[in-house]
Design a protein around this motif. Structure first.
Motif, PDB file in Angstrom:
ATOM      1  N   ASN A 569       0.778  -1.130  -0.087  1.00 24.71           N
ATOM      2  CA  ASN A 569       0.057   0.136  -0.120  1.00 24.71           C
ATOM      3  C   ASN A 569       0.873   1.062   0.110  1.00 24.71           C
ATOM      4  O   ASN A 569       0.229   2.427  -0.403  1.00 24.71           O
ATOM      5  N   PHE A 570       1.824   1.204   0.457  1.00 25.07           N
ATOM      6  CA  PHE A 570       2.589   2.472   0.720  1.00 25.07           C
ATOM      7  C   PHE A 570       4.357   1.919   0.230  1.00 25.07           C
ATOM      8  O   PHE A 570       5.255   2.001   0.743  1.00 25.07           O
ATOM      9  N   PRO A 571       4.378   1.833  -1.104  1.00 20.39           N
ATOM     10  CA  PRO A 571       5.670   1.456  -1.626  1.00 20.39           C
ATOM     11  C   PRO A 571       6.673   2.629  -1.442  1.00 20.39           C
ATOM     12  O   PRO A 571       6.235   3.729  -1.685  1.00 20.39           O
ATOM     13  N   GLY A 572       7.743   2.173  -1.163  1.00 21.20           N
ATOM     14  CA  GLY A 572       8.912   3.124  -1.254  1.00 21.20           C
ATOM     15  C   GLY A 572       8.823   4.003   0.265  1.00 21.20           C
ATOM     16  O   GLY A 572       9.831   4.609   0.404  1.00 21.20           O
ATOM     17  N   SER A 573       7.854   3.655   1.080  1.00 19.73           N
ATOM     18  CA  SER A 573       7.987   4.168   2.395  1.00 19.73           C
ATOM     19  C   SER A 573       9.066   3.584   3.263  1.00 19.73           C
ATOM     20  O   SER A 573       9.168   2.242   3.577  1.00 19.73           O
ATOM     21  N   PRO A 574      10.073   4.188   3.745  1.00 16.18           N
ATOM     22  CA  PRO A 574      11.090   3.321   4.574  1.00 16.18           C
ATOM     23  C   PRO A 574      10.625   2.842   5.895  1.00 16.18           C
ATOM     24  O   PRO A 574       9.877   3.659   6.492  1.00 16.18           O
ATOM     25  N   TYR A 575      10.870   1.785   6.242  1.00 20.30           N
ATOM     26  CA  TYR A 575      10.397   1.111   7.396  1.00 20.30           C
ATOM     27  C   TYR A 575      11.337  -0.025   8.258  1.00 20.30           C
ATOM     28  O   TYR A 575      12.540   0.151   7.491  1.00 20.30           O
TER      29      TYR A 575
END
Lengths: 885, 224
Positions: A569-575
């Motif tokens: 759902n949130f590709p590219g968000s660093p986690y």
């Protein structure tokens, strides 16, 4: 019969009460501030100390930060046979959702909110009363009729109003928490065991213990607070029971506290707050004291003929000083009485300013002792500040009764110049025993009063020392500025010259006015700079890469699901996901730690706190090793991936400050209790941690594999754009209802709000100090109003227009404002720098806009105050003034 | 006696020597600025001479400290001023009782009442100075000066601010009280008719004593 001297003292006040108006105000504001803060403190104490059993929730509380062990449970069960009533309360942070969490769409349409969940049993509350609206029996509210539920089975939930507002709900609506379905049955109005609202993660939701089970929130390693409250019978004595419980349960990780030590942290915090507010109040009284000294001195100037007459009648100086001291006493009592009224009014306002910080059940009731204390403080301060000008009585010659040509003004002005010029002060100080005694007694009384105000001799001495240094610095700086003014070429224009000369005229209280305003400016500057730096720390200095969300209590089996939701759902968000376990420190180098020993000690919390541990292969990015070496991770894993501990104990890397306070060095061993299982680790390295980075940081990091098999959970951090924050929270909570989402922005906003309120409360008082400074200025100008009126009349008669006179007065007051501003701002910078550097460990930054705004505002204040005190003089027709000569 | 104003000093009185005996009435006369009031002030210990000594009742008052002088004054000296110098915030009765109270005597009111009766002001006891006429104010001042029964009464132009008929009334009262209490009276005046009622007249000019008239009825007595 009333002695004539007292009648004389009273009648002189009575016949000239308007002249003392500003003196009354000066005292009243100082006393008002002190009384308000004291009344507030008493009310706070009434709540915290008044019903301590209700606040603790019982006579004794046994608290765990994890589920109770079997052994612990057995010990608790054994208490049931001893005439002890037990109540079990569980507190946990959770997500409340509204909508359809079971929907399978990628981003379900739900609204969610972080709440503080509290599960209670039927015995709750053991003391005090739970107030809800509608006011029905709690059991009925927690277990509603199943026919009312849209989704069965459902439980009742009592919620705080803020939740209803945030999620746009009303009583009767449904709510999901974890796996449980709830119907909101009532609004929670008063929780007897909750003291203040400010320090919470979210609104309170209260449910039954059965409902808590249904939510399935409590899993292995979940962050939870288990509280067991005990109500003991009158025949059972508390201390032996406490001793027994500590002995039997400390090893089980329980924190044992009795109602006698309820709320120690909040109590300490509010005590400190009241102390600082009280000292600001006392500063206001001291600034008001300057006004008292000016008024008394001005009044005495007009009373010289009477003093001379009394001397011809055979009164000696000490008799006349006593007479006028009696007068000061009366003035002080009247001013202080007014102050009590001001205090009671302010007292109503203070809780409004600090509403999130103070206990919500606090009543605003005036009590007698703060009022009496205010009266005594105000009266003593008036006497202390009157004594110095009254000494001038000794220099009044009785010959003035017949030698009318001797200028009275000159006489007192000479006395005053003696009081303001430092070299003459010193000379007279040595030559004049009475002056020495009065100076000493003034210093001692201010110190004594400060000690009384601060409830601490050390702090009182420190405060009055700081006051004395500040006043000396302020006076010194003011003296230098006025000396510089003396060397500025005299302006050609008469009105300018008149303004500058007026400032230097003896008996004009120029320095006193500068001092009074300067102290207020200094206080405001200091507070503003410190507050800004702290707010900057909270808000503006968050690194741009800091996470926007923390997710806690992710179960190990939810790891892949969590990552999947994020990536899809949130590709590219660093986690980042980090495994954590909660633990308590039980021994250092084999020596068991007794938490009781460290309770209430400065930095004692290093020994008693819960440590969240992680295991990490690599040194975290923001951490810097200061001692020792990071473990060589190539040695830790075999080819099959199984972890292996190379040394006898697993290694632990400890944060530098914690190591210092715990007395740890490289090679020390720590025993950590992880949910009842002890593990021993050896300190392998020390680290510096930048706590301001808002990344996940730990006091203790263990070598990988150290807590294999322990009930660990994951903490995750992620950063998404602001617009995606709500969808992210909804997406996670919809699939993993047990996971709690904490929005960093919300938490910081909450902290910022509380801090802002605190700052507002303190600054409101500081503003009162500035107002008192202005009143001192008005008082000082009013003393010479007749002379000023006369001069204005002459200049007017000679043809000066009102505009020109306003200009001349403006220059005079403008210079006072400029000097007070420069001196106050300068010292404020110095003071704020010291506070930031020594106490907060922060850097002081030069803020030109803040300082120049401060200067401009001070000049404006001085101009407004000056014109307020003189505008009526400008309106008098010159002839009517001169004819009266 | 010198007065200093800035760096300049002016000699106000010099080479003055005289004795006054108990119960005597002495008038000091001279033109304005001749130093009459200053001389009277020196006698009351309100000023200090730069040279010389003043003995009253065997006490050299120039050696007394300020406080000792005040205590001496309250017992031995009554003073009546040209400008009355009543305390504006006290009533007539309270003004008169004040000197006794300064001595710590609390029963002053009764004596003050009697004295105010004797100066004809029994109906003005509770009036403030501002409510009294000039003559009435001076009568209150007389009562105040006599309340401690001072052996020495000094009066500085007691009628200077009064019209002639009121002035005469005040002077009559002053004489009555002087005789009744047996005080020594030294008065400064430029009214020669008043001076003529005295037993001795000292004339001052430019700070020096130029003349002493001794009326024939000089009574002898001990030094005051």
């Amino acid at each position: 019969m009333i002695p004539v001297s007292i009648k004389l003292a009273w009648r002189e006040i009575h016949s000239a009460w308007s002249r003392f108006l500003f003196l009354f105000l000066c005292i009243a504001l100082g006393v008002g501030a002190i009384v308000a803060v004291d009344l507030f403190a008493v009310n706070v104490a009434q709540v915290i100390l008044g019903d301590t059993r209700a606040l603790l929730g019982g006579d004794v509380e046994l608290a765990w930060r994890r589920a109770i062990s079997d052994k612990g449970q057995k010990i608790l069960d054994s208490l049931a046979h001893r005439d002890i009533i037990l109540s079990h309360v569980t507190e946990i942070a959770a997500m409340a959702t509204v909508g359809s969490p079971t929907s399978q769409t990628p981003l379900p349409k739900i609204a969610s909110q972080l709440v503080e969940l509290k599960a209670i049993d039927s015995a709750y509350p053991l003391y005090g009363r739970l107030v809800a609206e509608p006011d029905l029996p709690t059991a009925q509210l927690l277990n509603p009729l199943q026919s009312d539920c849209g989704r069965s089975p459902c439980f009742g939930a009592l919620v705080q109003e803020s939740l209803l507002i945030r999620l746009n709900l009303t009583v009767g609506n449904e709510l999901q928490i974890g796996q449980g379905n709830f119907i909101i049955t009532a609004v929670l109005k008063k929780e007897p065991d909750r003291i203040a609202n400010g320090f919470s993660l979210g609104p309170r939701v209260m449910i039954s213990r059965e409902a808590l089970k249904a939510t399935a929130l409590i899993q292995f390693g979940t962050r939870v607070q288990e509280r067991y409250r005990l109500s003991i019978s009158d025949s059972t004595s508390l201390e032996p029971l406490m001793g027994e419980l500590r002995g039997r349960l400390s090893q089980e990780g329980a924190q044992v506290s009795s109602f006698r030590d309820a709320q120690p942290r909040l109590r300490r915090f509010l005590d400190q707050l009241n102390l600082y507010l009280g000292l600001i109040g006392f500063t206001i009284l001291l600034v008001g004291g300057i006004g008292v000294a000016c008024t008394i001195q001005g009044f005495l100037t007009q009373k010289i003929p009477i003093i001379a007459t009394l001397k011809t009648l055979g009164a000696d100086s000490s008799q006349i000083i006593r007479l006028y001291l009696t007068q000061s006493l009366i003035l002080g009592v009247i001013g202080s009485l007014l102050g009590v009224i001001v205090g009671i009014v302010l007292h109503q306002g203070l809780p409004l300013l600090l509403q999130d910080i103070i206990p919500e059940t606090m009543a605003v009731n005036p009590t007698v002792s703060p009022i009496l204390r205010g009266l005594v403080l105000g009266t003593l301060a008036t006497l202390a500040f009157s004594l110095w000008p009254l000494l001038a009585i000794r220099h009044v010659s009785p010959a003035l009764v017949y030698r009318q040509t001797v200028d009275h003004q000159q006489k007192i002005a000479n006395t005053q110049s003696r009081l303001t010029h430092w070299r003459t002060i010193l000379k007279h100080w040595w030559n004049d025993r009475a002056q020495v005694m009065v100076s000493l007694s003034m210093l001692m009384s201010v110190t004594g009063l400060a000690m009384w105000q601060a409830h601490s001799p050390t702090l009182g001495v420190f405060f009055s020392g700081a006051c004395a240094v500040s006043v000396l610095l302020l006076l010194g700086a003011t003296g230098i500025l006025y000396r510089v003014l003396r060397h500025v070429p005299i302006p050609q224009r008469y009105l300018l010259r008149h303004a500058v000369r007026n400032l230097q005229r003896p008996g004009n209280f120029t320095k006193a006015m500068t001092l009074a305003i300067g102290i207020g400016v200094m206080l405001m500057t200091t507070l503003t700079i410190v507050q800004r730096s702290l707010l900057d720390l909270i808000g503006n200095q968050i690194p741009s890469q800091a996470p926007s969300f923390f997710f806690i209590d992710i179960q190990p089996d939810q790891y892949p699901q969590f990552v999947k939701v994020l990536q899809q759902n949130f590709p590219g968000s660093p986690y980042k996901l980090v495994p954590v376990v909660r633990s308590r420190l039980t021994a250092i180098n084999g020596q068991p730690i007794d938490p009781e020993e460290h309770k209430g000690q400065r930095n004692g919390w290093y020994f008693t706190r819960e440590y969240v541990l992680t295991a990490s292969r690599d040194l975290p990015k923001d951490n810097v090793l200061s001692q020792g070496e990071w473990w060589d991770h190539t040695m830790e894993a075999d080819s099959d991936g199984a972890t292996r501990i190379p040394s006898d104990f697993p290694l632990v890397s400890v944060e530098e400050d914690a190591a210092k306070h715990l007395g740890l060095t490289l090679g020390s061993t720590l025993t950590l209790d992880i949910q009842g299982v002890p593990i021993v680790a050896k300190v392998g390295s020390l680290r510096q941690v930048d706590w301001g980075s808002f990344s996940i940081n730990f006091f203790m990091i263990l070598q990988p594999g150290s807590f294999d098999g322990a009930p660990f959970t994951y903490i995750a951090t992620t950063r998404v754009p602001t617009t995606l924050e709500v969808p992210l929270q909804q997406a996670i909570v919809a699939v993993m209802p047990n996971v709690t989402a904490i929005n960093v922005g919300d938490v910081l906003e909450n902290i910022g709000r509380i801090f802002h309120q605190l700052a507002m409360g303190i600054q409101a008082l500081a503003l009162l100090c500035l107002v008192t400074g202005s009143i001192v200025m008005i008082a000082a100008i009013s003393i010479n109003r007749y002379r000023r009126l006369h001069e204005l009349a002459i200049v007017k008669a000679l043809g000066a227009s009102r505009r020109l006179l306003v200009f001349s007065l403006g220059v005079e007051f403008g210079i006072i404002g400029t000097f007070a501003g420069l001196v106050g701002l300068g010292l404020g910078c110095l003071l704020s720098w010291s506070l930031l550097y020594f106490f907060f460990d922060l850097t002081w930054t030069f803020d030109l806009i803040l300082l120049s705004t401060g200067l401009l505002l001070t000049i404006l204040l001085s101009l407004m105050t000056g014109f307020l005190a003189t505008y009526r003089l400008l309106g008098f027709p010159p002839l009517s003034v001169l004819r009266q000569e | 006696m010198e007065l200093r104003a800035g760096s300049q000093s002016v000699k106000i009185l010099q080479d003055i020597s005289f004795e006054v005996f108990t119960n005597q009435v002495v008038a000091i006369v001279g033109p304005s600025g001749s130093g009459k009031s200053t001389l009277l002030g020196l006698l009351a210990g309100l000023d200090r001479p730069t040279q010389g000594s003043i003995c009253i009742h065997q006490t050299d008052i120039t050696t007394l400290t300020e406080t000792e002088m005040a205590h001496f004054r309250r017992k031995h000296i009554g003073y009546v001023f040209q400008a009355f110098h009543l305390i504006p915030t006290l009533t007539a009765l309270e003004n008169v009782a004040l000197p006794l109270e300064l001595q710590g005597i609390s029963t002053g009111t009764l004596r003050a009442k009697t004295l105010l009766q004797s100066v004809g002001l029994e109906h003005r006891l509770h009036h403030y100075p501002v409510q009294l006429s000039g003559g009435e104010q001076q009568r209150v001042a007389l009562a105040r000066a006599f309340i401690v029964r001072p052996p020495l009464l000094l009066a500085d132009e007691p009628t200077g601010n009064l019209d002639s008929s009121t002035g005469a009334l005040v002077i009559d009262l002053l004489w009555e009280l002087h005789q009744e209490h047996g005080s020594t009276l030294v008065l400064v005046t430029h009214d020669m008719s008043l001076a003529a009622r005295a037993q001795r007249i000292l004339t001052l000019r430019d700070g020096a004593m130029v003349n002493e008239t001794l009326p024939p009825l000089l009574s002898s007595g001990s030094e005051a």
